[in-house]
Design an enzyme around this catalytic site. Sequence first.
Site, short mmCIF file in Angstrom:
data_model
loop_
_atom_site.label_atom_id
_atom_site.label_comp_id
_atom_site.label_asym_id
_atom_site.label_seq_id
_atom_site.Cartn_x
_atom_site.Cartn_y
_atom_site.Cartn_z
N HIS A 491 6.98 49.16 49.62
CA HIS A 491 7.49 50.21 48.72
C HIS A 491 6.80 50.06 47.36
CE1 HIS A 491 10.73 52.99 47.26
NE2 HIS A 491 10.46 52.38 46.11
N ASP A 539 10.49 47.34 58.19
CA ASP A 539 9.22 47.56 57.49
C ASP A 539 9.02 49.06 57.31
OD1 ASP A 539 6.78 47.34 56.34
OD2 ASP A 539 5.73 46.59 58.12
N GLU A 548 10.40 46.41 48.75
CA GLU A 548 9.89 46.51 47.38
C GLU A 548 9.67 45.13 46.77
OE1 GLU A 548 10.50 49.22 43.40
OE2 GLU A 548 12.30 48.60 44.50
#
Length: 597
Positions: A491, A539, A548
Amino acid sequence: MRKDDKWGGAPVEIEAEPATTSDEVKQGWLLKPENKENGGHDHERNIDGKKKKRRMMSIRSLVVVGVAILVALIIVLVKIAQRNHHHVNSSSPHNYTTALHQALLFFNAQRSGKLPKDNNVSWRGDSCLTDGNSNTKTLVGGYYDAGDASKLSFPASFAMTMLSWSVIEYSAKYEALGELDHVKGIIKWGTDYLLNTFNSSAHSIANVVADVRGGDHDANSHDCWIRPEDIDHQRTGQECYNCPALAAEMASALASASIVFKDNIKYSQKLVHGADLLFKFATKQQGAKYAGGADPSSPLYNSTGFWDEFLWGGSWLYLATGNLSYLQLVTNPDLVGHEGALWTDPDNSVLSWDNKHAGAFLLLSRLRLFLSYGYPYEQMLKKFHSQTEETMCSYLPVFSSFRRTKGGLIQLNHGRPKPLQYVVYAAFLAQLYSDYIDAISAPGWYCGPTFYSNVELRRFARTQIDYILGKNPRGISYVVGFSEHFPQHVHHRGASIPHNKIKYGCKGGLKWRKSRTPNPNTIVGAMVAGPDKHDNFQDVRFNYNYTEPSLVGNAGLVAALVALSSGTPAGIDRNSMFYAVPPLTSPPPPPPSPWIP
């Protein structure tokens, strides 16, 4: 086979007795006396005995040959397995040095502003070159906090503080690994920016910049997916006039960095001056009037209280200046009592951007372990040391302070998302305290009446970092680029949007956030948020609770990895931390009360 005693103490090795044979056994090997009554059959028995002997020798020969073939087959299979394992995963989970090199690269990928020529991240470029307020200096530079384009002073300050702490303790290791200049450059990039978030050349300040975010467009919203290089509008900073926790955390960052750069006298003094300004701003009327609750400095990172930052910042300023007023503040029982730092609360063992208790306790324990303070500081320093030992006890699996996943990951945030950032700091503290007590030639510490070896702390730190690097039920490394199995859909805006000279804009980039294809750019060294409490991991790019990365997380990872890395030199640098602390002469204790018969 060597096994460690799970209750602590030195590893126990069971040694076999020497292969001596008793006289009784030797006598049993002798032939039995001949039977005189059956003497007539001796010749036949001799013939039968010879035949049996030849058969036995043949059988033994076959057994020997069979065993030899089996051993050879096993050796071949082992070699094949080792070759295959090496091919599948060239980076062993124990290769902390490789992981450290990669983890430091993440900070290069997070840089904002005009990048240096040696930034070494091909898909990053200059970005946000007009950040700033009309009434303040430029706010260009610094680091993006996570997968967006936000620059947040609170977590960035904590990250720089922890990187500085790791350098002060393990500078020789960084140098031996060829990373000392790199990590110092990372810290300076952060502190240079922090010095621009307030009037660092003044004699007093009235505000600090808490964050730089979207400006005219909310480039930090998850509905806006844009590369930082494509943000083409000016962004302003949010100024804060009453944020004691933020200011004290920024003071910690500058004070700790001043020790890192002690050989650059001019810059070190500049950092100390800035730290002093920030701490005075944090503790004057704000500290007196603002009696607790969340620090109103940022909508994203709010401290739940400021007393731990006072303890943390005051400790670093004492070490950076040697000014006894800071030591008197942090050892004042009124401050500690008002803050409730010594309450029996397992969460005080969890070092994070919002909770500095465990870090401050260990830092102050260092004073007691290596310097002899005596009256009037010893009483409080002893309490801090006791709290540190309780923190170390809470990390051990024999205690129930924190649960663990089935795969062995300690749940310091009680099963909530993003667990890894807390785990790496616990690993760092455990290994560091182990090195402290090694440095004073102590074999361990006590949890109540039970003695535990330093080995237990190292085992805890290693098992947690090994889990992160791939020794977990999913067999995935949560550090991007380490091993062959790592998250592919991180992310992160810059990593997920192609670097192809096409400007996609805020809405145009959303197709890359929603895409199921792997990121076109590999953000090497990024530690993602991590698995859930059941060791499961998704994932997927849109779920930031799994994928993230962040400055705070990677700073802890770097600190833990350098502490765990092996080789020469080993252990800590005992003296650099105290370079500014003058020899201490303790005042005599007060006279005893007069005796009354």
